[in-house]
Each structure stands twice: as structure tokens, then as C-alpha cells.
Design an enzyme around this catalytic site. Structure first.
Site, short mmCIF file in Angstrom:
data_model
loop_
_atom_site.label_atom_id
_atom_site.label_comp_id
_atom_site.label_asym_id
_atom_site.label_seq_id
_atom_site.Cartn_x
_atom_site.Cartn_y
_atom_site.Cartn_z
N GLU A 64 -2.37 -7.82 9.23
CA GLU A 64 -2.92 -7.23 10.44
C GLU A 64 -3.90 -8.16 11.16
OE1 GLU A 64 -4.21 -3.46 8.84
OE2 GLU A 64 -2.38 -2.47 9.52
N TYR A 106 -3.30 -10.20 13.45
CA TYR A 106 -3.01 -10.24 14.88
C TYR A 106 -2.98 -8.85 15.51
CZ TYR A 106 -1.76 -15.13 14.05
OH TYR A 106 -1.78 -16.45 13.71
N HIS A 107 -3.30 -7.84 14.72
CA HIS A 107 -3.38 -6.49 15.29
C HIS A 107 -4.59 -6.42 16.22
CE1 HIS A 107 -3.65 -2.13 15.61
NE2 HIS A 107 -2.50 -2.02 14.96
N GLU A 149 -6.69 6.95 15.21
CA GLU A 149 -6.41 5.54 15.45
C GLU A 149 -5.57 5.38 16.71
OE1 GLU A 149 -4.52 3.34 12.33
OE2 GLU A 149 -5.75 4.21 10.74
N CYS A 205 8.58 12.28 -11.31
CA CYS A 205 8.92 13.08 -10.13
C CYS A 205 10.12 13.98 -10.40
CB CYS A 205 9.20 12.16 -8.94
SG CYS A 205 7.69 11.46 -8.23
N GLU A 209 -2.71 7.97 6.01
CA GLU A 209 -1.31 7.97 6.43
C GLU A 209 -0.35 8.22 5.25
OE1 GLU A 209 -1.50 5.05 10.34
OE2 GLU A 209 -0.76 4.22 8.46
N ARG A 261 0.86 -1.18 0.00
CA ARG A 261 0.00 0.00 0.00
C ARG A 261 0.90 1.23 0.00
NH1 ARG A 261 -2.43 1.06 6.10
NH2 ARG A 261 -0.44 1.41 7.12
N CYS A 278 9.11 8.88 -4.08
CA CYS A 278 9.28 8.33 -5.42
C CYS A 278 10.40 9.10 -6.14
CB CYS A 278 7.99 8.43 -6.22
SG CYS A 278 8.07 7.69 -7.87
N CYS A 333 2.83 6.81 -7.21
CA CYS A 333 3.69 7.96 -7.51
C CYS A 333 2.85 9.23 -7.40
CB CYS A 333 4.28 7.82 -8.90
SG CYS A 333 5.02 9.35 -9.52
#
Length: 667
Positions: free
Chosen positions: A352, A354-355, A304, A156, A146, A107, A151, A111
Site C-alpha cells: 500500500e 502507493y495507496h 475509509e 470448519c 474488513e 492478512r 476456510c 480460520c
């Protein structure tokens, strides 16, 4: 926005069948959950192909939330590319520092300069706003998630050149800013400029290229490139929804992005709190205050936090009984107007699973975590709107500056072991443990309301800051700065004057030399009964009086700490990295001068924070971070908003281990 603190978190019902949805909402009601963040990673569902949109699942999610009386923070889902987009437009995949174009995966994988990404992400944001702007469940918009990542592709590179043209206008100005006569780097055409990657200016990795000015500007460019993506989506939303507030979730003291550049464009700040392992409670407190400072003291959202454990670290310890409640009230004490979790129900698969989650894989309502979440939900309902919109009446400011952070840590010399966060936190911790409320503010902040301004490792001094700091001292305030401050201008060029540059007249010192040693080499600072390490500046007083001196080496007896009278106030210069007890002593001396020690300054495990509600009500939060009870006395006549108990001034006030009191001051 609501009549109480929004309570809930990230919810991904698209991963589950209908019968699980039914059970989820039953459990949400039990736990007092009223706010759900949805759609954060839904792009591959809402747009399964370039010419196909499918909002069936989101319709059901929002309609069900509304039917249950819950509100939704609706995400645009654009933080992770859908597979078809990466395949159809491979240039949307990032190129890393080593020059490798990535294939599809993970994730935060886009760019920011890709026209295809910009076109498709903004189209998605616009479609969502057109469809849901008037939905009764909609509370706020959550763009992307987040933001982060760098890049180095050709798109860029071209965008970086355009950014530089806008910043410098001429190559002569750029060459002067980057000091390109060094190593024959003078540019004669914009196309000669390359992003500072492993194939160009590589020195010791992404943070240590040979030309710090180039690296510094690429950090700034990346901040602005990602901000441009956010603004494009926000503009698309505003075409259909001119009123619903828009945010994106920050990550506290996140080094890659200068959040001060983003702040004016957010309707409210929000962030995800996952403190480092074994971090003292002042570490998340500093991040909370930084987030509050982004919008000039306005409340933020805790978007969060984990209800129990994380999953992304080598070791992921569990929150002990009471720690979740304490952490949540700490956020509220520092300005949070929402308390949300990641995640509501544990994912069955992937990284995730086990998050921590409010609801575990078995879907039980009798786990310790669920009970704690439910108990906290009831407390927040009882608290109601008492703290909403409340602000912090701090008289102490701490300057936090991303440019100084970057410039300090990308420089060669004097020591790569000096870490900006660590030094800033040491001074913040000392002030907080002494009971002072602290605003964490940028260099551009209005300083006229502060009695004390702390500016540790203020490596870069920009604009008229030095003059405004002098004004603080001239009217009777105190300014404190430290080693490696006042060294460079906004282009990371050394000032052609005595160290600490523009701060020298205020500090009343001159620094010609500095020593750097390994951490095991310590200097004794006898007057403070402490030690210092890493960097030892050799100070010549120019009007300042020595407060403490070095105890060894050829500069033994020279000042390690000085104080300079300036107008009606004073300025302190700390020329070395004091240990925490030494910093504590320094800060308590400064705070005492202004009567800013808190009522429980002798109880460093007891944290206090003050908020003033819009109607003028003063609320004192008292948080016991110790695992044993704290026996205190009431600083005034107070009523605990969580229990209804009134305590007269001077009477005993006890807190359980990890206990919390939210006190309305009556006198």
C-alpha cells in the site's frame, strides 16, 4: 458522539519515529483532523509472544491523541495473525477451496473455527478494553478489519456440521432441504457431510457446486462463523467497557457475507468505500443506502475512503479536483455521521505504499490533496452538528437480499450472465436519478411506511414477504419485481406452483417458459423504445394488463412488462432485463403515480438526498456530478449551510462543476 462530523482516518504511527509523529500532528491540526483509527494491524506489536503483552506504543499513541485534543477509534488488531501464532498453532491458518492448508502470510488469514484464534483474539480484545476503557481519547471500538474469506479445514467441517444440526435438528429435515435424493446424496450420518470444496461437490468453482443447497448453507455458515469471532471480541470488550460503541468496517455490497445477519450486533454500521473503476455515482450511493438500512435508517460511518487513489487494482486512477469533496458530501447526504480516510500517512513499504494518503512520503502541506483535505475539514467544522443523527424520510424502498444474491448466482440456468448487483443497481439508479430518496432494506423490513417497493431479481422469497407486499399494493402502493423473482424458497428449492411463486397472485401473471440468449442477442421493446437482453420470460397474463411486448422470436407480441391492479394499488412485473433507458421509463411511471419525482428529475447528473435532523430541520443535499455547471432553481426558500446564502423559492440556484449545496429548507 461529538459536536461535529468526526474527520480523519487510519493512522499507523507505529511505522514511524517520534519526529514524524510531531510533524503528523502539526499537519492534522492544519487539516482539521480530529479522529484517528489506530491499532488496526498491531497484533504482532502488542503481543510479540503468547505470554507477552506490550502496550507501550499504543499508550503513546492514545496519550498523544488526547494531548492534541483528538479522539480515537481503537481497533483490536486481530485481522492479521502475528507470525508466532501461525507457527505455534498452524491450524489457525486457513485451508482453501482446493484443500491446501496455507502457511503464514498476507492478512485475513485466520480460520474462524480455530479455538486458538478465538482464545487469543478475545484475550487481546479484553486486555485492550481493560487498559483503555476510560481513556479520554477513546471514541469507539473497531473490532478486526474488513471481515472476509472462507476456510474449508476439518475444524470448519466439524463446525459446519454443528451449525447444520442447530438449523435442521434432524437429518431427514436436512435431506429434504438439500433435495439429496438427487444423485444418491441422502445422508444417514452427520459425519458424512463435507464442506462444498474442490474435493467434494466441485462443479464450476466455489460458487457452482452440484447441490446449491449445500453451497448456500456454507455461505450462511461462513457468515455466522465470522460473526461469532466478532461477537466473542465484543463480549470481551463489554466485560470492561459497557458503554463505548462497537463496530467493524464493512465493504458495502460485499457478496461473501450477509451483513443483515450482522446488523443487530453492531452499535453503529461503518464501511469502506472504494467504488469500482468508472462506476456511476449511484453505485456508491446504493452502498451508502444499504449501510444506512442495516440499522433501520440510523446513520453510519464512512470508515475509509481514499483521498486520492487506490493501489490494489490493475489501473488506479486519481481523483480529480473536487471529486473527494463531492464523494464525501455524497456519503453525508446518504446518512454518514463520520468521514474518514485510508490512510493518514503513506506507508513507506509493502503493497500500500502507493495507496493515496492525506500526507505523502515527503510529508508536505502544500500538495493538492492535502489542500483539498484541509479545505473539506474547514467546511465540516462550519457545518458542525447540523446533520448528526439526521435520518432519511424515504417513501421508496428497495429490497436487497443476500440469500437471493447467492441463490441466483450459484444456480445452473437460465443464465450465469445475470448478475444480481447489476440488476438491483439498474432499478436503484433509475429511482435515484429521478430524484427519489430510497431506503435499501432487507426482506424482513417493515414496509408500512413506503408508497413504492422495488424488488428486482427477488429470486428467493422467505417468510410472509409475499403477504406484506400484497398489503403494500392493497392500501394503494406500488410493488415492482422482475424476471427470475419468486423462484425458490429459503432452501433454494423451486416452488411447486406457477412462476413467480408466492408473488404470482400479486403480479397477476404466470410464467411457464423462459428463454436465455447471449448478450449480443437483443429483443426490441417498442412501447418503451428500448431493448432487453439475457433472459426473456414468456408471460401469460392472469388478470394483469400488458404494458410492453417482445418484438421478435416465437414469443413476439407477448408481454415483456405487465401491470396488475391490486386493491387500491398496483403491481408491475418486468419479465426481461431491460436496458437502462427502459428501466428509467418504468421507474418514472411508478414514481409519478405517487408524486415522488424529485425537483431536478430532468437533470440526471444532479443528485438530491434529504435528511431530517433530530430537531425536525429538513436538509436537502444537492450534488452536481457533472463537469459543467448546473443551473437550477430553488425548490423552496433555503439557506446553504456551507455558505450562509439564502435563496428564495423559484430563484436561480447554480452549482459549480462537481459542486455541492447543503440546503436547510425554510419553507
Amino acid at each position: 458522539m461529538t459536536g461535529k462530523i468526526p474527520y480523519g482516518g487510519d493512522y499507523n504511527p507505529e511505522q514511524w519515529p517520534q519526529d514524524v509523529w510531531d510533524e503528523d500532528h502539526r499537519l492534522f491540526t492544519l487539516a482539521g483532523i480530529d479522529t484517528l483509527t489506530v491499532g488496526v494491524f498491531s497484533w504482532s506489536l502488542t503481543q510479540p509472544a503468547e505470554d507477552t503483552y506490550d502496550f507501550t506504543i499504543l499508550d503513546r499513541i492514545l496519550d498523544r491523541a488526547a494531548a492534541e485534543g483528538r479522539q480515537v477509534c481503537l481497533a483490536t488488531g486481530t485481522a492479521a495473525l502475528p507470525p508466532w501464532l501461525a507457527k505455534e498453532y498452524p491450524e489457525t491458518n486457513r485451508t482453501d477451496f482446493e484443500g491446501r492448508r496455507h502457511r503464514y502470510g498476507q492478512r485475513h488469514n485466520f480460520c474462524p473455527s480455530s479455538p486458538a484464534y478465538r482464545r487469543l483474539s478475545t484475550a487481546m480484545a479484553g486486555r485492550l478494553a481493560e487498559r483503555y476503557a476510560d481513556h479520554p481519547a477513546l471514541l469507539a471500538w473497531h473490532i478486526n478489519n474488513e471481515y472476509g474469506g472462507v476456510c474449508y479445514c476439518e475444524l470448519c467441517a466439524d463446525a459446519f456440521r454443528d451449525w447444520l444440526r442447530n438449523r435442521y435438528a434432524t437429518l431427514d429435515s436436512l435431506n429434504d432441504a438439500w433435495w439429496t435424493t438427487f444423485w444418491s446424496h441422502r445422508y444417514t450420518d452427520w459425519t458424512e457431510i463435507e464442506p462444498p470444496n474442490a474435493l467434494t461437490e466441485h462443479w464450476r468453482g466455489p460458487d457452482h457446486t452440484a447441490f446449491q443447497g449445500i453451497t448456500l448453507d456454507y455461505f450462511r455458515f461462513t457468515t455466522d462463523a465470522l460473526l461469532g469471532c466478532f461477537l466473542a471480541e465484543k463480549e470481551a470488550i463489554r466485560r470492561y467497557d459497557p458503554e463505548t460503541p462497537v463496530t467493524t468496517n464493512f465493504m458495502g455490497m460485499f457478496r461473501p457475507l450477509d451483513y443483515h445477519r450482522w446488523a443487530p450486533h453492531l452499535d453503529f454500521a461503518s464501511w469502506d468505500s472504494y467504488p469500482p473503476l468508472d462506476a456511476p455515482p449511484t453505485w456508491p450511493a446504493l452502498a451508502h443506502d444499504l449501510m444506512r438500512g442495516l440499522k433501520d435508517g440510523a446513520p453510519f460511518w464512512l470508515m475509509e475512503q481514499t483521498p486520492s487513489t487506490t493501489a490494489c487494482r490493475d489501473v488506479n486512477p486519481l481523483r480529480r479536483p473536487g471529486e473527494l469533496r463531492l464523494a464525501t458530501f455524497q456519503a453525508i447526504a446518504h446518512g454518514a455521521d463520520a468521514a474518514l480516510y485510508f490512510q493518514m500517512r503513506a506507508s513507506r513499504g509493502a503493497c500500500e505504499k502507493y495507496h493515496g494518503a492525506v500526507i505523502g512520503h515527503a510529508g508536505r502541506d502544500d500538495t493538492r490533496v492535502f489542500r483539498e483535505v484541509s479545505d473539506l475539514g474547514r467546511e465540516l467544522a462550519e457545518l458542525g452538528a447540523a446533520t448528526l443523527g439526521a435520518r432519511t424520510p424515504a417513501r421508496t424502498a428497495l429490497l436487497f437480499d443476500w440469500d437471493s444474491w447467492w441463490a441466483l448466482e450459484i444456480s445452473d440456468g437460465p443464465s450465469r450472465l445475470v448478475k444480481y448487483q447489476d440488476v438491483v443497481h439498474a432499478y436503484y439508479r433509475a429511482a435515484r436519478e429521478a430524484g427519489a430518496d430510497v431506503d435499501v432494506v432487507p426482506q424482513t423490513a417493515d414496509l408500512t411506511s413506503y408508497d413504492v417497493v422495488l424488488a428486482p431479481v427477488l429470486h428467493m422469497v422467505k417468510g410472509d414477504l409475499a403477504t406484506r407486499l400484497e398489503a403494500v399494493a392493497a392500501r394503494g402502493g406500488t410493488v415492482l419485481t422482475t424476471f427470475l423473482s419468486g423462484r425458490v424458497d429459503e432452501h433454494d428449492r423451486a416452488f411447486l406452483t406457477d412462476v413467480p411463486g408466492p408473488l404470482a397472485p400479486l403480479m397477476g401473471v404466470r410464467v411457464d417458459e423462459w428463454d436465455a440468449r447471449q448478450p449480443e442477442v437483443a429483443q426490441s421493446i417498442a412501447e418503451l423504445g428500448c431493448e432487453s437482453r439475457l433472459v426473456f420470460e414468456i408471460v401469460q397474463p392472469c388478470g394483469a394488463e400488458p404494458v410492453a411486448t417482445y418484438g421478435s422470436d416465437f414469443y413476439a407480441g407477448t408481454p415483456a412488462v405487465t401491470r396488475n391492479a391490486f386493491g387500491d394499488g398496483e403491481a408491475w412485473y418486468v419479465a426481461t432485463a431491460l436496458d437502462q433507458p427502459g428501466v428509467d421509463q418504468m421507474i418514472r411511471r411508478v414514481l409519478t403515480r405517487h408524486d415522488l419525482l424529485g425537483p431536478y428529475a430532468d437533470h440526471p447528473a444532479v443528485e438530491t438526498a434529504t435528511r431530517v435532523a433530530p430537531d425536525g430541520t429538513r436538509i436537502l443535499f444537492v450534488l452536481n456530478h457533472a463537469t459543467k455547471a448546473a443551473h437550477l432553481t430553488a425548490p423552496a426558500t433555503v439557506v446553504d449551510l456551507l455558505t450562509g446564502k439564502q435563496t428564495e423559492q423559484g430563484d436561480p440556484l447554480s452549482l459549480d462543476p462537481l459542486g455541492v449545496a447543503v440546503l436547510r429548507l425554510l419553507s
